[in-house]
Design an enzyme around this catalytic site. Structure first.
Site, PDB file in Angstrom:
ATOM      1  N   SER A   1      24.447 -82.505  -3.330  1.00 33.53           N
ATOM      2  CA  SER A   1      23.910 -81.521  -3.781  1.00 33.53           C
ATOM      3  C   SER A   1      25.027 -80.508  -3.950  1.00 33.53           C
ATOM      4  O   SER A   1      26.097 -79.821  -3.523  1.00 33.53           O
ATOM      5  CB  SER A   1      23.201 -80.854  -3.703  1.00 33.53           C
ATOM      6  OG  SER A   1      22.234 -80.660  -5.326  1.00 33.53           O
TER       7      SER A   1
ATOM      8  N   GLU B   1      21.459 -87.660 -13.430  1.00 37.74           N
ATOM      9  CA  GLU B   1      21.454 -86.282 -12.249  1.00 37.74           C
ATOM     10  C   GLU B   1      20.808 -85.122 -12.448  1.00 37.74           C
ATOM     11  O   GLU B   1      19.948 -85.012 -12.255  1.00 37.74           O
ATOM     12  CB  GLU B   1      23.016 -85.996 -12.262  1.00 37.74           C
ATOM     13  CG  GLU B   1      23.798 -86.288 -11.427  1.00 37.74           C
ATOM     14  CD  GLU B   1      24.114 -86.469  -9.776  1.00 37.74           C
ATOM     15  OE1 GLU B   1      23.007 -85.641  -9.037  1.00 37.74           O
ATOM     16  OE2 GLU B   1      24.832 -86.514  -9.589  1.00 37.74           O
TER      17      GLU B   1
ATOM     18  N   HIS C   1      19.164 -87.170  -9.965  1.00 35.72           N
ATOM     19  CA  HIS C   1      20.078 -85.827  -8.772  1.00 35.72           C
ATOM     20  C   HIS C   1      19.045 -86.317  -7.014  1.00 35.72           C
ATOM     21  O   HIS C   1      17.448 -85.990  -6.758  1.00 35.72           O
ATOM     22  CB  HIS C   1      19.798 -84.863  -8.901  1.00 35.72           C
ATOM     23  CG  HIS C   1      20.096 -83.694  -8.314  1.00 35.72           C
ATOM     24  ND1 HIS C   1      21.696 -83.653  -7.708  1.00 35.72           N
ATOM     25  CD2 HIS C   1      20.162 -82.235  -6.947  1.00 35.72           C
ATOM     26  CE1 HIS C   1      22.732 -82.373  -7.001  1.00 35.72           C
ATOM     27  NE2 HIS C   1      20.969 -82.382  -6.377  1.00 35.72           N
TER      28      HIS C   1
END
Length: 573
Positions: free
Chosen positions: A226, A346, A463
């Site tokens: 990230s 994601e 994610h």
């Protein structure tokens, strides 16, 4: 969309903290004493559940820079001052100041960082190593944590697993965040990018000290997820970090995910006013006032901007000499070996409720899809008069398989988010690094951990899902009040595969080359190198496979068509 995604970053990593709080090691004992350039540290011995005879020497909370307080606030970090005697390195250092409002809303039995303190004196590192033999020369993995450059900290439990199974040294650390790490006046008084400068200082600390922890200072891989992945991508463009690492891994993010702010002074003035500073055009006076404020006052001043506020990197002339797009175009890239990729969904499920008006289980209409898309795209393209044209191009490409099914429409919307903010920026950066002469390995992670029983079946690997595997949670014992998680055999298998691929890359620059690795490391399918002539990528799953050319039409949309439409608008002004 960047703002919504920013809060998802914080939300995701906070949930991982709540989960990882149950992932402390199976046991710990007094450890060895190791010398650093600032003084000696005494660590402890920890173990994973499956390797009780494999001690991991763990050193926590080691200062790698001077406290960035007083006059050192909003300045590049300086080396840590020396200390006398032996420093106990058995507890994590404080995490850097950050707003916890979003994180405190989590319905979890352990609050974010509840067993830690928050302090501006937060620049500490943690080391996990299977040996403290200075001649061991093990590969080093330097972890840069995520959290939207606004939240989280560099001390999740879990690095004992990859250190034990793959004979690598892992280092994690805190860096300045948000209003203390990325505020800028756009000139010499407060250039900005202090969080990135902290990361450079952490790399310097590793180069100076890691040999005494069994690591090879000439074989360092920076890696992150990230905002950590975004940081890695920026480090690959900075002259300051050149030569401080040899390899890099970006998991779910590149600089393109968080592009620079060309006009940072405007938001800095507002924050200063909110903090009680006198309105002035003199940035030296403004900076001096901000240095006098407490971290709490600055955090409150930033939070007053509302939930849509965020801070991103800037071109400061030192860490970042010009816009990243120009650096890539000119090939001004640190040509390190680069492994990068993203998860296959994601934008899948977590965080949907933060920007949907209704229940995500009900799906959305096509009209809502267009409205949401326009809203999220406007965060980047602002008042662009061609915004509607851009939205039309996206809608035409992301057609639901069943136009009458609200869930089918929602499914397509989730992929517009994941593709635009993660997949397309990753493909763009991968191509630029291959053009510059770097060895590049690309992946799409398709494995959804078994710990998501309440998510719809159509949600893939979203994610942050890769963190469960990379942090080795299936091999760590539950020790706190958070309920233990029953990982499946497939979770364990994928964890071992991912740790092996990552460690192989750190050792050799090739994720499928296990030369020098443990003899019992899993046998892995060959991961081909990504090249312009052969844009092959690895599909990570229980059984990894390869594919050539990732979603070519959708990547072309985000990396070529949308920028072209935006450029048409600029030419007309």
């Amino acid at each position: 969309m960047a703002v919504v995604r920013l809060h998802m970053f914080c939300l995701v990593v906070a949930i991982w903290v709540c989960v990882s709080s149950c992932g402390a090691s199976a046991g710990q004992d007094a450890g060895p004493v190791v010398s650093t350039v600032s003084g000696k540290v005494n660590g402890m011995i920890t173990h994973t559940t499956d390797l009780p005879d494999k001690p991991i020497y763990t050193f926590l909370g080691i200062p790698y820079a001077a406290p960035p307080v007083g006059d050192l606030r909003y300045r590049p970090p300086e080396p840590a001052p020396p200390w006398e005697g032996v420093r106990e390195a058995v507890e994590y250092g404080p995490y850097c100041p950050q707003n916890l409002t979003m994180l405190s809303q989590l319905e979890a039995p352990i609050a974010f960082g509840e067993d830690m303190t928050m302090n501006e004196d937060c620049l500490t590192a943690n080391v996990y190593t299977p040996t403290v033999d200075p001649d061991a020369s093990l590969p080093v993995l330097l972890w840069i944590h995520g959290g939207g450059l606004m939240c989280f900290y560099g001390s999740p439990p879990g690095w004992e697993a990859i250190a034990a199974y793959q004979d690598v040294v892992v280092v994690s650390f805190n860096y300045r965040l948000g209003v203390l790490g990325f505020l800028s006046t756009g000139d010499e008084n407060m250039p900005g990018n202090y969080g990135f400068l902290d990361q450079v200082r952490a790399m310097e600390w590793v180069k100076e000290n890691i040999q005494n922890f069994g690591g090879d200072p000439e074989r360092v891989t920076i890696f992150g997820e990230s905002a950590g992945a975004i940081s890695v991508s920026y480090q690959l463009l900075s002259p300051l970090s050149k030569g401080l690492f040899q390899r890099a891994i970006s998991q779910s993010g590149t600089w393109k995910t968080f592009p620079v702010n060309p006009q940072p002074l405007a938001v800095t003035k507002i924050i200063a006013e909110n903090a009680g500073c006198e309105s002035t055009e003199d940035t030296a006076i403004l900076t001096a006032c901000l240095k006098e404020k407490s971290p709490e006052e600055l955090l409150d001043a930033f939070q007053a901007l509302g939930p849509m506020a965020y801070l991103v990197p800037v071109v400061d002339g030192t860490f970042l000499t010009t816009d990243p797009s120009d650096l890539m175009k000119n090939g001004e890239i640190n040509t390190a070996d680069y492994l990068l990729g993203f998860n296959n969904h994601e934008g899948g499920w977590m965080g949907l409720s933060s920007f949907l008006e209704g229940d995500p289980h009900d799906g959305i209409t096509q009209e809502e899809f267009v409205k949401l898309l326009k809203t999220t795209m406007s965060f980047i393209h602002h008042s662009n008069p061609n915004l509607d044209k851009m939205v039309d191009a996206v809608v035409a490409e992301y057609k639901p398989t069943n136009p009458d099914d609200p869930m089918s429409i929602l499914y397509q919307f989730t992929h517009t988010s994941g593709d635009s903010y993660f997949a397309a920026p990753t493909i763009l950066v991968a191509e630029s690094h291959t053009d510059a002469g770097s060895r590049v390995f690309l992946y799409e992670n398709q494995y959804r951990p078994s710990i998501h029983p309440n998510k719809p079946d159509w949600v893939g690997c979203e994610h942050g899902d890769d963190l469960f595997m990379l942090w080795g949670f299936p091999f760590l014992e539950a020790t706190r009040t958070v309920k233990a998680i029953n990982y499946s055999k497939e979770d364990e298998e994928v964890t071992l595969e991912m740790m092996a691929y990552w460690a192989n890359f750190a050792r050799t620059g090739d994720p499928s080359d296990s030369t020098g690795g443990p003899t019992d490391s899993p046998s892995l399918p060959t991961w081909p190198q990504y090249t312009p002539d052969n844009p092959v990528y690895m599909k990570l799953d229980v059984v990894p496979t390869t594919e050539v050319g990732y979603k070519p039409e959708k990547m072309k949309l985000w990396n070529e068509v949308i920028p072209q439409i935006a450029a048409e608008k600029k030419d007309e002004l």
